[in-house]
Design a protein around this motif. Structure first.
Motif, PDB file in Angstrom:
ATOM      1  N   ILE A 164       9.176 -87.499  17.298  1.00  0.00           N
ATOM      2  CA  ILE A 164       8.112 -86.626  16.773  1.00  0.00           C
ATOM      3  C   ILE A 164       6.781 -86.992  17.425  1.00  0.00           C
ATOM      4  O   ILE A 164       6.020 -86.124  17.864  1.00  0.00           O
ATOM      5  CB  ILE A 164       8.016 -86.787  15.245  1.00  0.00           C
ATOM      6  N   VAL A 165       6.522 -88.306  17.542  1.00  0.00           N
ATOM      7  CA  VAL A 165       5.255 -88.749  18.129  1.00  0.00           C
ATOM      8  C   VAL A 165       5.191 -88.359  19.601  1.00  0.00           C
ATOM      9  O   VAL A 165       4.174 -87.849  20.084  1.00  0.00           O
ATOM     10  CB  VAL A 165       5.094 -90.268  17.937  1.00  0.00           C
ATOM     11  N   THR A 166       6.312 -88.566  20.330  1.00  0.00           N
ATOM     12  CA  THR A 166       6.265 -88.258  21.768  1.00  0.00           C
ATOM     13  C   THR A 166       6.076 -86.765  21.990  1.00  0.00           C
ATOM     14  O   THR A 166       5.261 -86.359  22.818  1.00  0.00           O
ATOM     15  CB  THR A 166       7.546 -88.744  22.445  1.00  0.00           C
ATOM     16  N   ALA A 167       6.809 -85.949  21.236  1.00  0.00           N
ATOM     17  CA  ALA A 167       6.672 -84.500  21.429  1.00  0.00           C
ATOM     18  C   ALA A 167       5.286 -84.037  21.010  1.00  0.00           C
ATOM     19  O   ALA A 167       4.636 -83.247  21.708  1.00  0.00           O
ATOM     20  CB  ALA A 167       7.750 -83.768  20.627  1.00  0.00           C
TER      21      ALA A 167
ATOM     22  N   LYS B 101       2.521 -84.981  23.470  1.00  0.00           N
ATOM     23  CA  LYS B 101       2.511 -84.122  24.662  1.00  0.00           C
ATOM     24  C   LYS B 101       1.791 -82.808  24.374  1.00  0.00           C
ATOM     25  O   LYS B 101       1.085 -82.272  25.208  1.00  0.00           O
ATOM     26  CB  LYS B 101       3.956 -83.854  25.092  1.00  0.00           C
ATOM     27  N   LEU B 102       1.967 -82.335  23.128  1.00  0.00           N
ATOM     28  CA  LEU B 102       1.320 -81.084  22.729  1.00  0.00           C
ATOM     29  C   LEU B 102      -0.184 -81.286  22.531  1.00  0.00           C
ATOM     30  O   LEU B 102      -0.994 -80.426  22.864  1.00  0.00           O
ATOM     31  CB  LEU B 102       1.955 -80.592  21.423  1.00  0.00           C
ATOM     32  N   LEU B 103      -0.563 -82.457  21.993  1.00  0.00           N
ATOM     33  CA  LEU B 103      -1.962 -82.665  21.624  1.00  0.00           C
ATOM     34  C   LEU B 103      -2.827 -83.133  22.785  1.00  0.00           C
ATOM     35  O   LEU B 103      -4.046 -83.009  22.728  1.00  0.00           O
ATOM     36  CB  LEU B 103      -2.050 -83.711  20.501  1.00  0.00           C
TER      37      LEU B 103
ATOM     38  N   LEU C 130       0.304 -94.856  23.828  1.00  0.00           N
ATOM     39  CA  LEU C 130       1.060 -95.347  22.673  1.00  0.00           C
ATOM     40  C   LEU C 130       2.396 -94.630  22.542  1.00  0.00           C
ATOM     41  O   LEU C 130       3.375 -95.215  22.104  1.00  0.00           O
ATOM     42  CB  LEU C 130       0.244 -95.149  21.389  1.00  0.00           C
ATOM     43  N   ALA C 131       2.427 -93.347  22.926  1.00  0.00           N
ATOM     44  CA  ALA C 131       3.647 -92.576  22.709  1.00  0.00           C
ATOM     45  C   ALA C 131       4.695 -92.872  23.776  1.00  0.00           C
ATOM     46  O   ALA C 131       5.880 -92.962  23.472  1.00  0.00           O
ATOM     47  CB  ALA C 131       3.322 -91.089  22.678  1.00  0.00           C
TER      48      ALA C 131
END
Lengths: 126, 241
Positions: free
Chosen positions: B107-110, B113-115, B153-154
């Protein structure tokens, strides 16, 4: 706004800013962990910045920005002192630099002594 | 015992500080105004609107009236970043050799990438509109650095090129100094305005102020990203220091 409101606000604003400064100084003087000392230094910074910014406030003042909204809605209001805000902007950046260098020194001490507690670092005593 | 002493000492310091500041009062205008003497604040605000055509008075003070001070401030920031790099210097520096307690969830990695692009866009917006709205080069630079922090961090193997960072940083610093020195060419002083100032509340207004603040934004973003990258690549428990 009547005067008693501002009298009360004087105590609240300056008191809280000074309290934040004193909490930071307490951490610097009492705490044994180097990380907490660095955190205390940055808390002193925050309290000092609050104190300087609140010093420049004027009664019924607005932000020192000549936007369209200012000319339409608040053109008769006085502007708060922008000079102190600019000084605090500088102070925040310098505070960041101080914190960064202090933390890097802490990391370096951790590499050599594998502890952050100043009681356990024997080289500091003489 | 020591704590009691420290609390007593701090109580004395706090009492006298509070005494002084409450004596000054909150929100009072102490200055006795007359025709000859004006507070420095009024001169700054007047000059900001009439000569510089900059909306944000804080920006005009930081970049124009106290521009030399800001050059020193940027130099201090550069110096602290250099000191951090040299204190934490290591001979072997592997890419992706980062101290990670646990890897980030999908969830954090996806999400990061979006943010990441909107964060960069927000940072650029803040420092491009530094002379019109609250914000400026320092704030925008910090926002951009938080975007890079999120990516670092991600993704464990996300790397930032140190060469690219130093190129951006030196180019921005040189831009600031050269624009300052170009004030001399028109027979003025250091950091004197030589471009047309335009109209108030226009994006292209304020002469050299937006250009300098954009340079400061790039410089701060590069420096803070460098700090984050250096500290994140620091492994706690290695035997040879």
């Amino acid at each position: 706004m009547d005067n008693t409101y501002y009298d009360l606000l004087t105590y609240v604003v300056y008191g809280s800013a000074i309290l934040v400064m004193l909490i930071g100084l307490y951490a610097v003087l009492v705490k044994k962990s180097l990380l907490k000392i660095v955190i205390g230094l940055s808390i002193v910074d925050s309290g000092l910045n609050l104190l300087i910014v609140s010093l420049g406030y004027l009664k019924n003042g607005t932000a020192p920005i000549f936007s369209k909204g200012f000319f339409e809605l608040a053109a008769d209001k006085p502007m708060v002192d922008p000079l102190l805000q600019a000084l605090v902007l500088t102070a925040i950046v310098i505070g960041f630099g101080v914190t960064a260098v202090a933390l890097s020194l802490v990391i370096r001490l951790w590499r050599h002594h594998h502890t952050l507690y100043i009681d356990e670092i024997k080289n500091l005593k003489w | 015992m020591k704590k009691v002493l420290v609390i007593l000492l701090l109580a004395v310091v706090g009492f006298y500080l509070a005494d002084v500041f409450i004596g000054i009062g909150f929100g009072n205008d102490h200055f006795v105004k007359s025709d000859e003497i004006k507070p420095v604040k009024d001169i700054y605000l007047q000059q900001t609107v009439e000569n510089l055509k900059v909306s944000n008075a804080v920006t005009s003070i930081v970049v124009n009236f106290r521009g030399f001070d800001t050059l020193g401030e940027v130099t201090v920031l550069f110096l602290s970043v250099t000191a951090l790099g040299s204190i934490l210097y290591r001979k072997r520096h592997h890419a992706g050799d980062r101290s990670v307690l646990f890897s980030a969830s999908s969830i954090v990695t996806a999400g990061s990438k979006l943010l990441f692009p909107p964060i960069l866009l927000l940072g650029a917006y803040v420092f491009i509109h530094g002379h019109l709205s609250p914000g400026g080069g320092f704030q925008g630079g910090v926002i951009i650095a938080t975007g890079f922090l999120l990516m670092l961090l991600a993704y464990e193997n996300y790397t930032v090129s140190h060469n690219a960072l130093s190129i951006v940083e030196s180019f921005a610093g040189i831009t600031f100094a050269v624009i300052g020195l170009m004030g001399f060419m028109n027979g003025g002083t250091f950091l004197q305005n030589f471009l047309p100032v335009g109209t108030l509340n226009d994006l292209f207004s304020g002469g050299i102020i937006p250009i300098i603040y954009i340079a400061v934004g790039f410089k701060v973003a590069a420096e803070l990203t460098g700090v984050i990258y250096t500290v994140l690549n620091e492994k706690g428990d290695q035997k040879n220091g």
